[in-house]
Design a protein around this motif. Sequence first.
Motif, mmCIF file in Angstrom:
data_model
loop_
_atom_site.group_PDB
_atom_site.id
_atom_site.type_symbol
_atom_site.label_atom_id
_atom_site.label_comp_id
_atom_site.label_asym_id
_atom_site.label_seq_id
_atom_site.Cartn_x
_atom_site.Cartn_y
_atom_site.Cartn_z
ATOM 1 N N VAL A 172 31.476 12.562 -26.057
ATOM 2 C CA VAL A 172 32.708 11.867 -26.441
ATOM 3 C C VAL A 172 33.913 12.785 -26.276
ATOM 4 N N LEU A 173 33.792 14.023 -26.730
ATOM 5 C CA LEU A 173 34.903 14.975 -26.599
ATOM 6 C C LEU A 173 35.217 15.245 -25.134
ATOM 7 N N ARG A 174 34.176 15.377 -24.319
ATOM 8 C CA ARG A 174 34.381 15.642 -22.886
ATOM 9 C C ARG A 174 35.116 14.478 -22.232
ATOM 10 N N ARG A 175 34.713 13.252 -22.557
ATOM 11 C CA ARG A 175 35.356 12.078 -21.962
ATOM 12 C C ARG A 175 36.799 11.930 -22.451
ATOM 13 N N ALA A 202 40.314 6.649 -36.709
ATOM 14 C CA ALA A 202 39.249 7.470 -36.136
ATOM 15 C C ALA A 202 38.040 6.602 -35.790
ATOM 16 N N SER A 203 37.708 5.644 -36.654
ATOM 17 C CA SER A 203 36.585 4.747 -36.375
ATOM 18 C C SER A 203 36.889 3.866 -35.170
ATOM 19 N N GLY A 204 38.126 3.379 -35.075
ATOM 20 C CA GLY A 204 38.511 2.564 -33.934
ATOM 21 C C GLY A 204 38.386 3.329 -32.626
ATOM 22 N N ARG A 205 38.828 4.573 -32.635
ATOM 23 C CA ARG A 205 38.708 5.408 -31.437
ATOM 24 C C ARG A 205 37.239 5.616 -31.071
ATOM 25 N N ALA A 206 36.403 5.849 -32.080
ATOM 26 C CA ALA A 206 34.983 6.088 -31.839
ATOM 27 C C ALA A 206 34.325 4.876 -31.203
ATOM 28 N N VAL A 207 34.590 3.698 -31.745
ATOM 29 C CA VAL A 207 33.982 2.478 -31.231
ATOM 30 C C VAL A 207 34.422 2.214 -29.793
ATOM 31 N N ARG A 208 35.698 2.409 -29.514
ATOM 32 C CA ARG A 208 36.204 2.150 -28.159
ATOM 33 C C ARG A 208 35.564 3.082 -27.132
ATOM 34 N N ILE A 209 35.466 4.350 -27.450
ATOM 35 C CA ILE A 209 34.956 5.292 -26.450
ATOM 36 C C ILE A 209 33.443 5.173 -26.301
ATOM 37 N N LEU A 210 32.742 4.806 -27.367
ATOM 38 C CA LEU A 210 31.298 4.590 -27.260
ATOM 39 C C LEU A 210 31.003 3.390 -26.369
ATOM 40 N N GLY A 248 38.701 14.468 -22.827
ATOM 41 C CA GLY A 248 39.425 15.605 -22.273
ATOM 42 C C GLY A 248 39.629 16.740 -23.256
ATOM 43 N N ILE A 249 38.758 16.832 -24.252
ATOM 44 C CA ILE A 249 38.861 17.890 -25.267
ATOM 45 C C ILE A 249 37.738 18.899 -25.044
ATOM 46 N N TYR A 250 38.114 20.129 -24.734
ATOM 47 C CA TYR A 250 37.117 21.149 -24.419
ATOM 48 C C TYR A 250 37.199 22.368 -25.340
ATOM 49 N N ASP A 251 38.138 22.355 -26.273
ATOM 50 C CA ASP A 251 38.325 23.543 -27.128
ATOM 51 C C ASP A 251 37.867 23.320 -28.568
ATOM 52 N N VAL A 252 37.004 22.315 -28.773
ATOM 53 C CA VAL A 252 36.463 22.040 -30.108
ATOM 54 C C VAL A 252 34.987 22.441 -30.142
ATOM 55 N N ARG A 253 34.635 23.294 -31.094
ATOM 56 C CA ARG A 253 33.243 23.698 -31.262
ATOM 57 C C ARG A 253 32.506 22.677 -32.127
ATOM 58 N N MET A 288 40.337 13.829 -31.671
ATOM 59 C CA MET A 288 41.271 13.185 -30.741
ATOM 60 C C MET A 288 42.635 12.990 -31.398
ATOM 61 N N GLN A 289 42.641 12.599 -32.663
ATOM 62 C CA GLN A 289 43.897 12.463 -33.401
ATOM 63 C C GLN A 289 44.648 13.789 -33.427
ATOM 64 N N HIS A 290 43.921 14.851 -33.688
ATOM 65 C CA HIS A 290 44.533 16.182 -33.761
ATOM 66 C C HIS A 290 45.108 16.590 -32.414
ATOM 67 N N ALA A 291 44.344 16.338 -31.357
ATOM 68 C CA ALA A 291 44.788 16.722 -30.012
ATOM 69 C C ALA A 291 46.045 15.965 -29.597
ATOM 70 N N GLN A 292 46.177 14.729 -30.069
ATOM 71 C CA GLN A 292 47.305 13.878 -29.675
ATOM 72 C C GLN A 292 48.453 13.900 -30.688
ATOM 73 N N GLY A 293 48.304 14.701 -31.746
ATOM 74 C CA GLY A 293 49.368 14.801 -32.742
ATOM 75 C C GLY A 293 49.569 13.529 -33.528
ATOM 76 N N TYR A 294 48.485 12.841 -33.858
ATOM 77 C CA TYR A 294 48.541 11.581 -34.607
ATOM 78 C C TYR A 294 49.268 11.810 -35.934
ATOM 79 N N MET A 295 50.377 11.104 -36.139
ATOM 80 C CA MET A 295 51.263 11.391 -37.255
ATOM 81 C C MET A 295 50.616 11.261 -38.638
ATOM 82 N N PRO A 296 49.871 10.176 -38.933
ATOM 83 C CA PRO A 296 49.239 10.099 -40.259
ATOM 84 C C PRO A 296 48.315 11.274 -40.552
#
Length: 235
Positions: A55-58, A179-187, A60-65, A110-118
């Motif tokens: 999910v992280l790879r798709r 976060a749940s919405g993002r997870a469902v969409r990418i899955l 475009g996030i490569y710096d999260v352990r 993904m929220q963190h990478a995109q600067g999600y305001m909430p």
Amino acid sequence: MMYPMYYWFDPTYILVIAGVIICLAASAKMRSTFNRYSRVRSHSGLTGHEAAYEVLRRAGIYDVRIERVAGNLTDHYDPRTKVLRLSDATYNSTSLAAVGVAAHECGHAMQHAQGYMPLRIRGSLVPLANLGSTLAWPLILIGLLFTGRSSEMFLNLGILAFSLAVLFQLVTLPVEFNASGRAVRILGSSGIMYPDEIQGTKKVLGAAALTYVAGAASSILQLLRIILLTGNRRR
């Protein structure tokens, strides 16, 4: 002289009891739903940590352990260190529940990478919420012991402190739902899960979201109780 039991009964305890019941019901729903779908294997055969990596790879996030953390349902994403921690029940499990929870935590990354305001607002509220929940009741108790302006000042500070904790709970809701919405969409879009599996994942994540709603509702009821108690004291 003996007084009837109702003489000592504080009616505001009803709010506390209601909050406890709401939280217990949400927690029971979460456990039963997770246990149900933890016995259903995903068609992909990916474990929780493998699904999280994909999910992280798709995204475009490569710096999260991705690390394993002890406990059950202790999964979380730490934006300070960019570490996604998956619990024992998630990390090596191939169940729908495990993959869904892992993807949900990726949603926070993904929220963190995109600067999600909430998410940024919630992060800034953490120290204030912790301080508020620690100081609220001591300030209120001090206010109840004093009289006059000193009492009013401490009571107001106590209410303000507890309100910060409630605000944190409220800001958490859109963060978790998003976060749940993002997870469902990418899955679904990535093919990691079939459409019928997505429905099961939605149930798991929906049950998890209910625990946050219940927590917020309980905090609001507690705040209402504090306002009622301090209001009676002022009169």
